[in-house]
Design an enzyme around this catalytic site. Sequence first.
Site, PDB file in Angstrom:
ATOM      1  N   PHE A  35       0.823  -1.209   0.000  1.00  0.00           N
ATOM      2  CA  PHE A  35       0.000   0.000   0.000  1.00  0.00           C
ATOM      3  C   PHE A  35       0.862   1.267   0.000  1.00  0.00           C
ATOM      4  O   PHE A  35       0.380   2.336   0.358  1.00  0.00           O
ATOM      5  CB  PHE A  35      -0.930  -0.007   1.224  1.00  0.00           C
ATOM      6  CG  PHE A  35      -0.220  -0.421   2.476  1.00  0.00           C
ATOM      7  CD1 PHE A  35       0.505   0.495   3.211  1.00  0.00           C
ATOM      8  CD2 PHE A  35      -0.244  -1.739   2.894  1.00  0.00           C
ATOM      9  CE1 PHE A  35       1.180   0.111   4.358  1.00  0.00           C
ATOM     10  CE2 PHE A  35       0.419  -2.133   4.038  1.00  0.00           C
ATOM     11  CZ  PHE A  35       1.141  -1.207   4.774  1.00  0.00           C
ATOM     12  N   TYR A  36       2.121   1.172  -0.385  1.00  0.00           N
ATOM     13  CA  TYR A  36       3.009   2.339  -0.412  1.00  0.00           C
ATOM     14  C   TYR A  36       2.865   3.066  -1.745  1.00  0.00           C
ATOM     15  O   TYR A  36       3.706   2.989  -2.618  1.00  0.00           O
ATOM     16  CB  TYR A  36       4.466   1.921  -0.204  1.00  0.00           C
ATOM     17  CG  TYR A  36       4.870   1.589   1.209  1.00  0.00           C
ATOM     18  CD1 TYR A  36       3.949   1.505   2.234  1.00  0.00           C
ATOM     19  CD2 TYR A  36       6.193   1.359   1.512  1.00  0.00           C
ATOM     20  CE1 TYR A  36       4.340   1.192   3.518  1.00  0.00           C
ATOM     21  CE2 TYR A  36       6.586   1.046   2.809  1.00  0.00           C
ATOM     22  CZ  TYR A  36       5.657   0.964   3.799  1.00  0.00           C
ATOM     23  OH  TYR A  36       6.044   0.652   5.073  1.00  0.00           O
ATOM     24  N   GLY A  37       1.791   3.764  -1.858  1.00  0.00           N
ATOM     25  CA  GLY A  37       1.518   4.559  -3.048  1.00  0.00           C
ATOM     26  C   GLY A  37       0.699   5.766  -2.652  1.00  0.00           C
ATOM     27  O   GLY A  37       0.609   6.121  -1.475  1.00  0.00           O
TER      28      GLY A  37
END
Length: 185
Positions: A35-37
Site C-alpha cells: 500500500f506504499y503509493g
Amino acid sequence: MGFTLKPEPTPDEEAFSIMRTAIDKGCNVFNSGAFYGRPGHPTLNLQLLNRFFTKYPEDADRVFLNIKGAMNIAELKKEVTAEGVRKSIEQVLDIIGPNKKLDLFEPARVDKAVPIEETIGAIAEFVKEGKVKYIGLSEVSAATIRRAHAVHPIALVEIEYSIFCTEAETNGVLDTCKALGITIL
C-alpha cells in the site's frame, strides 16, 4: 521506500540510480508495502519494484525483499483473515512479477478480532508452496510474537525503536525476539 508516497513519484531512472547505489554500498534490504503509493494508487511501490527488477534482473538475488500487506489502505482496514492474507500475497506476487521472489511477507498490523494463528497459518501455506521464504510481523506484542512463532518460525519483527521510542526495551518485545532468534527491523 518513499519513492512513490509523494504527490509526484520519483522518476524511475532517479529511483533506480538510488536503489542500485544502495545495493552496491551494501544496503540490500528493501522494505516496502503493498500500500506504499498515493491515494487511489496504493500499489505504486510494488509497480516500481517490478520495473526495477525487470530492468535489472541481476540485482534480484542481491536484494532481500520485505513486503508488508494484508491491509486495505483505502478503508484503513486490516485484512488478516486467511482469505485476506491470501488475497494480499497473491496480489503482491502478481504485481512484483517473475523477476523477484518475495523473501518475507508480514501483515502490516494484527487485528485482535482475528487470531494471529489464522494469519500466520495462511502465510505459512505460501512458505510451504515456495512462494514466500520467511514470515515477519509488524508492531506486535511479545505475547503475539510467541503465539505466532508457535505456528511457524517468525524471521523478523518490525518495530519502531529509536532514542525517542524505547518501549521495546521494557515491553518484552526485544527479550522475546532475542530468546526466539528473531531479527528486529
